[in-house]
Design a protein around this motif. Structure first.
Motif, mmCIF file in Angstrom:
data_model
loop_
_atom_site.group_PDB
_atom_site.id
_atom_site.type_symbol
_atom_site.label_atom_id
_atom_site.label_comp_id
_atom_site.label_asym_id
_atom_site.label_seq_id
_atom_site.Cartn_x
_atom_site.Cartn_y
_atom_site.Cartn_z
ATOM 1 N N CYS A 65 0.872 -1.173 0.000
ATOM 2 C CA CYS A 65 0.000 0.000 0.000
ATOM 3 C C CYS A 65 0.904 1.216 0.000
ATOM 4 O O CYS A 65 1.910 1.248 0.705
ATOM 5 C CB CYS A 65 -0.891 0.003 1.239
ATOM 6 N N ILE A 67 -0.006 4.146 0.958
ATOM 7 C CA ILE A 67 -0.517 5.101 1.947
ATOM 8 C C ILE A 67 -0.766 6.456 1.266
ATOM 9 O O ILE A 67 -0.465 7.517 1.808
ATOM 10 C CB ILE A 67 0.450 5.258 3.158
ATOM 11 N N CYS A 68 -1.274 6.403 0.050
ATOM 12 C CA CYS A 68 -1.546 7.660 -0.661
ATOM 13 C C CYS A 68 -2.895 8.231 -0.237
ATOM 14 O O CYS A 68 -3.209 9.376 -0.492
ATOM 15 C CB CYS A 68 -1.525 7.446 -2.171
ATOM 16 N N ASN A 69 -3.710 7.372 0.387
ATOM 17 C CA ASN A 69 -5.015 7.753 0.919
ATOM 18 C C ASN A 69 -6.032 8.195 -0.127
ATOM 19 O O ASN A 69 -7.007 8.860 0.192
ATOM 20 C CB ASN A 69 -4.888 8.827 2.004
ATOM 21 N N GLU A 82 -6.136 5.103 5.829
ATOM 22 C CA GLU A 82 -4.717 5.370 6.027
ATOM 23 C C GLU A 82 -4.339 5.220 7.505
ATOM 24 O O GLU A 82 -3.346 4.565 7.839
ATOM 25 C CB GLU A 82 -4.419 6.788 5.520
ATOM 26 N N GLU A 83 -5.146 5.775 8.382
ATOM 27 C CA GLU A 83 -4.846 5.677 9.818
ATOM 28 C C GLU A 83 -4.869 4.236 10.290
ATOM 29 O O GLU A 83 -3.996 3.792 11.035
ATOM 30 C CB GLU A 83 -5.882 6.477 10.612
ATOM 31 N N CYS A 325 0.928 13.405 -2.695
ATOM 32 C CA CYS A 325 -0.180 12.945 -1.829
ATOM 33 C C CYS A 325 -0.136 13.629 -0.477
ATOM 34 O O CYS A 325 -1.160 14.005 0.080
ATOM 35 C CB CYS A 325 -0.108 11.437 -1.621
ATOM 36 N N THR A 330 -2.990 14.863 2.586
ATOM 37 C CA THR A 330 -2.741 14.945 4.029
ATOM 38 C C THR A 330 -2.925 16.370 4.538
ATOM 39 O O THR A 330 -3.525 16.587 5.584
ATOM 40 C CB THR A 330 -1.324 14.449 4.382
#
Lengths: 429, 459
Positions: A65, A67-69, A82-83, A325, A330
């Motif tokens: 993954c 983690i680009c959300n 993501e969290e 990202c 974020t």
């Protein structure tokens, strides 16, 4: 594992509708559910019920993954994917430990601020042994493949002089109006010191003096992303203490990933800490500001307003912007970098389709899943090719490294620039 | 049972395209119903020949085979309820051809519907079926359930665009049905039989669809009604005036309140209903129709009618519609989402009856949906941790279905039957039809290995 139960509860808010399939850059390549957000969330649920165990297969799946959300952003139920994933990775590290290579790397990172630079210094002298110069590129290739390092990869050389070594901790502007802290970050410090120099020059010219504490270190994102919260906390406190003695009211960053880590992830890391530490972290995080935000909001900096050229005869070179990202999803910063680029009189700005689509770097994902990481980047490169632009600007050192490598792999001629470097090209005219 | 055949399946599809680890299988144990059934293996075929070979194995070793697209169905159609092998068709995702001169396109089943639409629209062509999941659901899945969407009113549903198919039969033969032309009547219409068969009669491997010219312009408007009957009457009036909007969506008061609570966009929470209307066509016609519809709304006591002036305003309106789903979960953590369909002029009646049923069973309910074609999404918001509530919801659903059928409607407008509606299928189609369906199933699939446990086909 009560934390796992908690995570599982949040994960169970996912109704498995499948919307995350549309936004996941990895799914677009693999076309397999095992890489989707809903797949991973279901695994976390199954782990908490004991249906599956902490196997290495599970670790592999949770590690694939970026983690680009993008999934979290597109989720109709606003599940905090993501969290959940980052916390799940932490649990995996707590119970299963880190792979040897990562353990060594993070140990080195969290050692005293002098240790890593001295190793890297030696590295910069010896890099010729491991690496060979790539003709016509300011980069290197490995002479042979190493674990995690593909031989194809274009590696930027370590700088001869690291940025922090070559700058005093206070750089005064001749027309000082403000004084802010500067968080440099590893890529600028060790690989692209010219970027740091550009930052200093531009800000000095705008009347901003810079405090650059020499005790600052890595932001810790790669450790955080790998689930090693302990190392990240240590790095966080080093950084917070390094700046505390100078107590600037604002701390600027020139890398989206550092910015996200300092501003958004540090408070998360310490959410269970004592109130005093929490406050200290929060105070620090509140001061963090991305350079594009600082320039447009605090400095009213729009270059063409200063230096308007007459309408050009020849068509201007074209430039586009890639949203990192960490800056976009974020921190919610998308407008400011574009404002700056659009205001430049010597370039034509063109908006990229799917500008916010992840480039595929994903921190250490790029090392552990190099092939996939490049395939994901290819979507962006295809887009650049289709647009026929000459330059792509971004404001994350991770994205920059990945674009530079990918463009080299495909033999393309597009220039990759940090937003600030673009500014300098105008001011130099 | 699949175990014995794993080696052979791996030889057919390649071992990189076969999943067997428990962790991986779990990722294929669900669909949008959020129910869970673990498959024994998942294979990713790349062509019809591979599927045909797998079907031969399935008949030899008697294991179930479950075709799956994006797994975004609401009725459990792609769930491996009896275990077996899931055939994930996502990697068969080529758009084989788009022929503007013949107004057709040929695609593989794994092509994402929204991606296909973007491609044809870039050529000035249009493939209208628009299920809410179009950004991730696949053409194969859409054909298998005959997916529809808001545009049904003007443009019809998936079956109105499928001209022909390539299908692997449960016994392993590959057949071609239908035509490459805009008409064709040779023999029984096997294409129509396959469309909506929910993967029980064959595995679709190629789809020939009809395309139409892309409308020149589109306009969106929003009308607010203090009284729900006035909104319903407006819908009938618009159609009576022979204007067919491309979209005519309806949102009831409970949904309006949820969305307003969620987005704070200034929706009037006192209003009983809201209509979201979209008109498309030639630009002059679109403008004329918008004005005409506005007049009709006002005549029917709409308190406010807004025509979106730019993309931003349009986006704002659609955001409200798209937010219903997450907004509802604030009422209760789980939702039972039914997609009943009644004749257009029965909408006020069915809404009244649904609300009465929900009240009687002490359930929170919200209605919204495609008013233009009478397809109402009625949502019972429950908390499954309260088993009594779940039981009450089950009884309420049955009564809602009964009411729908009494008004001449159907229990499913666009989601299909799968497993969740299987117990109610006979209520609608009757014993004889169901018996005939079973006979057809036996004819195609004598060993009953393809997508078993669906559509009430098992005796």
């Amino acid at each position: 594992m009560s934390i796992l139960k908690e995570l599982s509860k949040e994960a169970s808010r996912c109704v498995k509708c499948g919307a995350c399939l549309a936004s996941c850059p990895i799914y677009a390549e693999t076309l397999s559910e095992v890489t989707t957000a809903r797949g991973k969330l279901s695994l976390i649920e199954s782990l908490s019920t004991g249906e599956i165990q902490l196997t290495s297969k599970l670790k592999d799946l949770l590690s694939s993954c970026l983690i680009c959300n993008a999934c979290g952003e597109g989720c109709p139920n606003n599940v905090r994917v993501e969290e959940i994933l980052l916390e799940a990775r932490k649990e995996l590290v707590v119970h299963r430990g880190l792979p040897f290579a990562k353990k060594l790397l993070f140990l080195l990172l969290r050692s005293s601020p002098r240790v890593l630079p001295s190793y890297l210094k030696a590295g910069s002298l010896l890099q010729g042994l491991l690496l060979e110069k790539v003709p016509q590129e300011s980069g290197l290739h490995l002479r042979f493949s190493l674990p995690y390092l593909d031989k194809r990869r274009l590696i930027p050389p370590l700088a001869k002089r690291f940025f922090l070594h070559s700058h005093p901790s206070l750089v005064k502007s001749p027309q000082e109006k403000r004084c802010v802290g500067y968080f440099v970050g590893c890529v600028t410090n060790y690989l692209f010191p010219h970027l740091g120099e550009t930052t200093v020059r531009i800000l000095n010219r705008q009347g901003t003096s810079l405090v650059i504490p020499h005790e600052q270190t890595c932001c810790g994102l790669i450790a955080f992303g790998s689930g090693d919260w302990q190392s990240t906390q240590k790095l966080a406190l080093s950084n917070i203490n390094a700046f505390e003695q100078f107590n600037p009211d604002t701390i600027i960053t020139t890398c989206a990933s550092c910015a996200a880590t300092l501003k958004a992830f540090y408070p998360r890391l310490f959410k269970n800490a004592d109130p005093e530490t929490q406050k200290k972290v929060e105070r620090f995080s509140n001061k963090i500001m991305d350079i594009s935000q600082y320039l447009t909001q605090e400095m009213n900096f729009l270059p063409s307003a200063l230096q308007k050229s007459s309408s050009p005869k020849d068509p201007l070179p074209t430039i586009t912007y890639h949203d990192p990202c960490h800056l976009n999803r974020t921190l919610g910063i998308t407008r400011e970098p574009r404002e700056i680029l659009k205001s430049l009189s010597h370039l034509t700005y063109v908006e990229m389709k799917e500008a916010a689509r992840c480039c595929g770097m994903g921190g250490l994902f790029n090392l552990t899943h190099y092939g996939l990481s490049l395939e994901i980047l290819n979507h962006k490169l295809d887009m650049l090719k289709e647009m026929g632009v000459e330059m792509v600007a971004t404001s994350c050192s991770g994205c920059m490294l990945h674009f530079i490598d990918g463009i080299h792999q495909r033999g393309m001629k597009i220039k990759v620039l940090h937003l600030l470097e673009v500014l300098e090209t105008e001011q130099g005219r | 049972m699949v175990k014995k055949a794993l080696g052979e399946i791996a030889t057919i599809v390649g071992k990189d395209h076969l999943l067997t680890a428990r962790e991986e299988l779990l990722c294929y144990s669900f669909d949008a119903t959020n129910q869970k059934f673990l498959p024994e293996a998942v294979a990713f075929p790349h062509n019809p020949q591979q599927i045909a070979e797998i079907m031969v194995l399935a008949n030899r070793y008697h294991f179930p085979v479950i075709p799956r697209g994006a797994g975004s169905g609401f009725v459990g159609g792609s769930l491996p309820v009896e275990g077996g092998l899931v055939l994930a068709l996502t990697k068969m995702n080529r758009i084989i051809t788009i022929e503007p001169e013949n107004l057709i396109a040929i695609v593989e089943p794994g092509v994402v519907t929204g991606t296909f639409q973007e491609k044809v629209e870039a050529l000035g062509l249009f493939y209208p079926p628009d299920p809410a999941s179009l950004k991730f659901s696949t053409m194969g899945g859409n054909v298998a359930v005959c997916a529809g969407g808001p545009r049904c009113l003007k443009y019809g549903v998936t079956k109105n665009y499928v001209l022909g198919l390539e299908v692997v039969l449960p016994t392993g033969e590959i057949i071609n049905t239908g035509v490459h032309t805009l008409k064709g009547v040779a023999g029984y219409d096997l294409t129509s039989l396959m469309v909506g068969s929910e993967g029980t009669l064959g595995i679709i491997t190629k789809i020939i669809v009809k395309l139409i010219p892309l409308p020149e312009a589109r306009k969106t408007m929003l009308a607010i009604f203090p009284k729900i009957d006035d909104a319903a009457h407006t819908v009938s009036s618009i159609i009576h005036e022979r204007i067919i909007p491309s979209t005519l969506e309806f949102i009831d008061q409970a949904a309006i309140r949820c969305v307003e609570d969620y987005l704070h966009m200034g929706l009037p929470t006192h209003a009983e209903a809201l209509l979201l209307i979209e008109v498309d066509g030639e630009i002059t016609t679109v403008t004329r129709h918008c004005e005409h519809i506005k007049t009709i709304c006002v005549k029917n006591a709409a308190s406010e009618v807004t025509i979106a002036q730019d993309q931003e305003e349009e986006e704002r309106v659609w955001k409200a519609r798209r937010s219903i789903s997450p907004a509802l979960l604030k009422l209760n953590p789980h939702k039972i989402n039914e997609d009943i369909n009644v004749p257009i002029n029965c909408i006020p009646q069915i809404i009244r009856r649904i609300n009465e049923i929900a009240r009687r069973y002490q359930l929170i309910n919200v209605n919204f949906g495609h008013a233009g074609d009478g397809n109402i999404h009625t949502n019972l918001m429950i908390n499954k941790e309260n088993p009594d509530e779940e039981k009450r919801a089950e009884l309420a659903v049955k009564e809602i279905f009964q009411a729908t059928l009494e008004l001449g409607g159907t229990i499913s407008g666009e989601h299909g039957i799968g497993i969740t509606k299987a117990p109610y299928l006979e209520m609608e189609i009757g014993k004889k039809n169901l018996a005939l369906m079973k006979q057809i199933k036996n004819l195609f699939d004598p060993n009953l290995i393809l997508n078993p446990g669906k559509l009430s086909l098992q005796s």
